[in-house]
Write a protein that holds these residues in place. Structure first.
Motif, PDB file in Angstrom:
ATOM      1  N   LYS A  86       0.832  -1.211   0.000  1.00 19.65           N
ATOM      2  CA  LYS A  86       0.000   0.000   0.000  1.00 19.65           C
ATOM      3  C   LYS A  86       0.865   1.259   0.000  1.00 19.65           C
ATOM      4  O   LYS A  86       0.545   2.234  -0.693  1.00 19.65           O
ATOM      5  N   LEU A  87       1.962   1.247   0.746  1.00 17.84           N
ATOM      6  CA  LEU A  87       2.845   2.403   0.806  1.00 17.84           C
ATOM      7  C   LEU A  87       3.476   2.693  -0.557  1.00 17.84           C
ATOM      8  O   LEU A  87       3.466   3.844  -1.021  1.00 17.84           O
ATOM      9  N   THR A  89       2.391   1.807  -3.485  1.00 15.12           N
ATOM     10  CA  THR A  89       1.332   2.244  -4.394  1.00 15.12           C
ATOM     11  C   THR A  89       0.974   3.705  -4.140  1.00 15.12           C
ATOM     12  O   THR A  89       0.833   4.491  -5.083  1.00 15.12           O
ATOM     13  N   LEU A  90       0.882   4.090  -2.871  1.00 13.05           N
ATOM     14  CA  LEU A  90       0.588   5.476  -2.522  1.00 13.05           C
ATOM     15  C   LEU A  90       1.675   6.417  -3.043  1.00 13.05           C
ATOM     16  O   LEU A  90       1.372   7.479  -3.603  1.00 13.05           O
ATOM     17  N   ILE A  91       2.926   6.038  -2.885  1.00 15.94           N
ATOM     18  CA  ILE A  91       4.038   6.871  -3.368  1.00 15.94           C
ATOM     19  C   ILE A  91       3.927   7.076  -4.879  1.00 15.94           C
ATOM     20  O   ILE A  91       4.127   8.183  -5.387  1.00 15.94           O
ATOM     21  N   LYS A  92       3.589   6.018  -5.613  1.00 19.32           N
ATOM     22  CA  LYS A  92       3.432   6.132  -7.068  1.00 19.32           C
ATOM     23  C   LYS A  92       2.306   7.097  -7.419  1.00 19.32           C
ATOM     24  O   LYS A  92       2.429   7.907  -8.340  1.00 19.32           O
ATOM     25  N   ILE A  93       1.212   7.020  -6.684  1.00 18.50           N
ATOM     26  CA  ILE A  93       0.060   7.888  -6.951  1.00 18.50           C
ATOM     27  C   ILE A  93       0.408   9.342  -6.640  1.00 18.50           C
ATOM     28  O   ILE A  93       0.135  10.245  -7.432  1.00 18.50           O
ATOM     29  N   VAL A  94       1.023   9.583  -5.487  1.00 22.79           N
ATOM     30  CA  VAL A  94       1.380  10.942  -5.073  1.00 22.79           C
ATOM     31  C   VAL A  94       2.333  11.587  -6.082  1.00 22.79           C
ATOM     32  O   VAL A  94       2.259  12.778  -6.352  1.00 22.79           O
TER      33      VAL A  94
END
Length: 138
Positions: A86-87, A89-94
């Motif tokens: 999840k972390l 994936t979040l970094i990629k989105i941000v």
């Protein structure tokens, strides 16, 4: 012989991953790219996960970096990787995927080795930044 695939006959990215690890005789680690156009992206949305192949567990770091999918595989014991997944994936989105895109474009110029992975759906090239020693531990 490598061939062009019809979309319906492309191997799954997960099949290429499994076949590559078997073909390499279960290495301690490996890191490769595969072209999006040569596989069905059946692991979309997974960034860090366990992958078991014939009793060998691997921690897989995976990212899309157009025009490739990048895999980094390390043989390690089974572990809950859901938080890291999840972390990442979040970094990629941000970051709007910009670093991943830059990595893929850079790889176009840096890849200097390729190998054939044989799957039940045919053969696919996987690409490396440099030729790996299949017995290396690091």
């Amino acid at each position: 012989m490598l061939r062009k695939f019809a979309k319906s006959t492309l191997p799954k990215a997960s099949t290429v991953l499994t076949s590559h690890l078997r073909q390499r005789c279960y290495p301690h680690w490996t890191s490769y790219f595969v072209k999006y156009k040569n596989v069905i992206n059946d692991q979309k949305g997974q960034s860090h996960f366990n992958w078991e192949v014939d009793g060998h567990n691997y921690h897989i770091l995976r990212t899309g970096c157009w025009p490739y999918i990048k895999y980094h595989c390390t043989e390690r014991p089974l572990q809950d990787l859901s938080l890291e997944d999840k972390l990442f994936t979040l970094i990629k989105i941000v970051n709007f995927g910009i670093p991943c895109l830059a990595y893929g474009i850079g790889a176009l110029f840096l890849i200097n080795h390729k190998e054939t992975v044989n799957t039940t759906s045919g053969s696919v090239f996987v690409y490396f930044l440099y030729k790996e020693d299949p017995h290396a531990k690091f």
